[in-house]
Design a protein around this motif. Structure first.
Motif, short mmCIF file in Angstrom:
data_model
loop_
_atom_site.label_atom_id
_atom_site.label_comp_id
_atom_site.label_asym_id
_atom_site.label_seq_id
_atom_site.Cartn_x
_atom_site.Cartn_y
_atom_site.Cartn_z
N ILE A 4 12.31 -11.34 48.71
CA ILE A 4 13.54 -12.14 48.66
C ILE A 4 14.30 -11.78 47.39
CG2 ILE A 4 14.48 -14.49 48.47
CD1 ILE A 4 13.27 -13.97 51.22
N THR A 6 17.75 -13.00 47.18
CA THR A 6 18.92 -13.89 47.15
C THR A 6 18.59 -15.23 47.80
OG1 THR A 6 20.30 -11.92 47.40
CG2 THR A 6 21.37 -14.05 47.78
N LEU A 8 20.43 -18.65 49.28
CA LEU A 8 21.65 -19.33 49.71
C LEU A 8 21.36 -20.82 49.71
CD1 LEU A 8 21.70 -16.40 51.07
CD2 LEU A 8 23.28 -17.40 52.72
N TYR A 169 27.50 -16.88 58.44
CA TYR A 169 26.46 -16.29 57.58
C TYR A 169 26.59 -14.77 57.54
CZ TYR A 169 24.40 -20.93 57.48
OH TYR A 169 24.19 -22.29 57.27
N LEU A 173 26.80 -12.28 54.22
CA LEU A 173 25.96 -11.08 54.06
C LEU A 173 26.84 -9.86 53.80
CD1 LEU A 173 23.42 -11.68 56.98
CD2 LEU A 173 22.94 -11.90 54.54
N LEU A 178 24.38 -7.85 51.55
CA LEU A 178 22.98 -8.28 51.71
C LEU A 178 22.48 -8.03 53.12
CD1 LEU A 178 23.42 -11.73 49.98
CD2 LEU A 178 21.89 -9.93 49.15
N CYS A 183 17.04 -12.59 52.23
CA CYS A 183 17.66 -13.88 51.88
C CYS A 183 16.79 -15.07 52.28
CB CYS A 183 19.00 -14.02 52.60
SG CYS A 183 20.20 -12.77 52.12
N MET A 201 16.77 -14.40 58.36
CA MET A 201 16.58 -14.96 57.02
C MET A 201 15.34 -15.84 56.99
SD MET A 201 20.25 -16.19 55.51
CE MET A 201 21.77 -15.33 55.89
#
Length: 237
Positions: A4, A6, A8, A169, A173, A178, A183, A201
């Motif tokens: 991982i 990132t 959110l 979403y 990204l 990403l 994530c 994710m």
């Protein structure tokens, strides 16, 4: 498992504890009081705001949520509505701030975001982009975080989709460069936030202000309060 990079975070009901119905009632009451002297009947105004909100939720990417909202709203009220945009802006600067009184505060929210920074993780505020930036930035501060804590945050000015549309979403990204597999989405709404799982994710369901309108089985989600989230994040070291 892919590392991982990132996290959110959702805002309302996640970083900012709230009873959504109570918040909306407080927000609309103040908005109606602000706009009544300018000729907006409270009932009609609230109906038009809900209509504009529904139009944003259904946005297919043809325009920004801001444009979609004002297009709907000005169809109801005509040119007058567009002339009054500065008054609505002023509302968010002044009266909207009082809605903070019906929101909670948990210092562990800011701690969770700070921990992500310490761990070298990128941070995105993935809040449903139904509000102008001034209202989003205010609610961040109520939660004890600031716009500077995130590399990107969604508002009605910079977004062309809304939750629970997966394209909302996907836009994040694409904007941040990403892949979903790197994530983690942290949110309190099963249908709006946990849908990110369908994109690949990882998810964490924050249960302090849980919203589970469809009564889904939660047993498959990593979940819990902020202490549990912090433990979960610590394992990403």
């Amino acid at each position: 498992m892919e590392k991982i990079t990132t996290v959110l975070f959702d805002l309302d009901g996640t970083l900012l504890p709230m009873d959504q119905d109570l918040f909306v009632k407080s927000y609309f009451k103040r908005l109606a009081e602000k706009m009544a002297p300018r000729g907006y009947d409270p009932e009609g105004l609230i109906k038009a705001v809900w209509g504009g909100t529904a139009a944003m939720v259904q946005n297919d990417g043809r325009a920004t949520n801001e444009e979609v909202f004002w297009d709907f709203f000005s169809n109801v009220y005509g040119e007058k509505a567009l002339k009054d945009i500065p008054v609505f802006q002023e509302f968010y600067e002044v009266e909207f701030q009082e809605a903070r009184q019906v929101c909670g505060h948990n210092p562990l929210a800011a701690r969770s975001v700070a921990l992500c920074r310490e761990l070298g993780l990128r941070r995105v505020l993935a809040t449903n982009p139904l509000f102008p930036s001034i209202a989003t930035e205010s609610r961040m501060r109520w939660a004890g975080v600031s716009p500077e804590d995130f590399e990107y945050y969604t508002t009605y000015e910079n977004s062309v989709h809304c939750k629970p549309n997966p394209d909302y979403y996907r836009d994040i990204l694409a904007h941040c460069g990403l892949r979903p597999q790197e994530c983690l989405m942290v949110g309190n709404d099963v249908s709006e936030d946990m849908i990110t799982e369908t994109l690949g994710m990882k998810v964490f369901l924050l249960t302090d202000c849980l919203i589970n309108k469809e009564g889904r089985d939660l047993s498959g989600y990593p979940r819990g309060g902020f202490e549990d989230l912090i433990s979960y994040l610590e394992k990403l070291r």
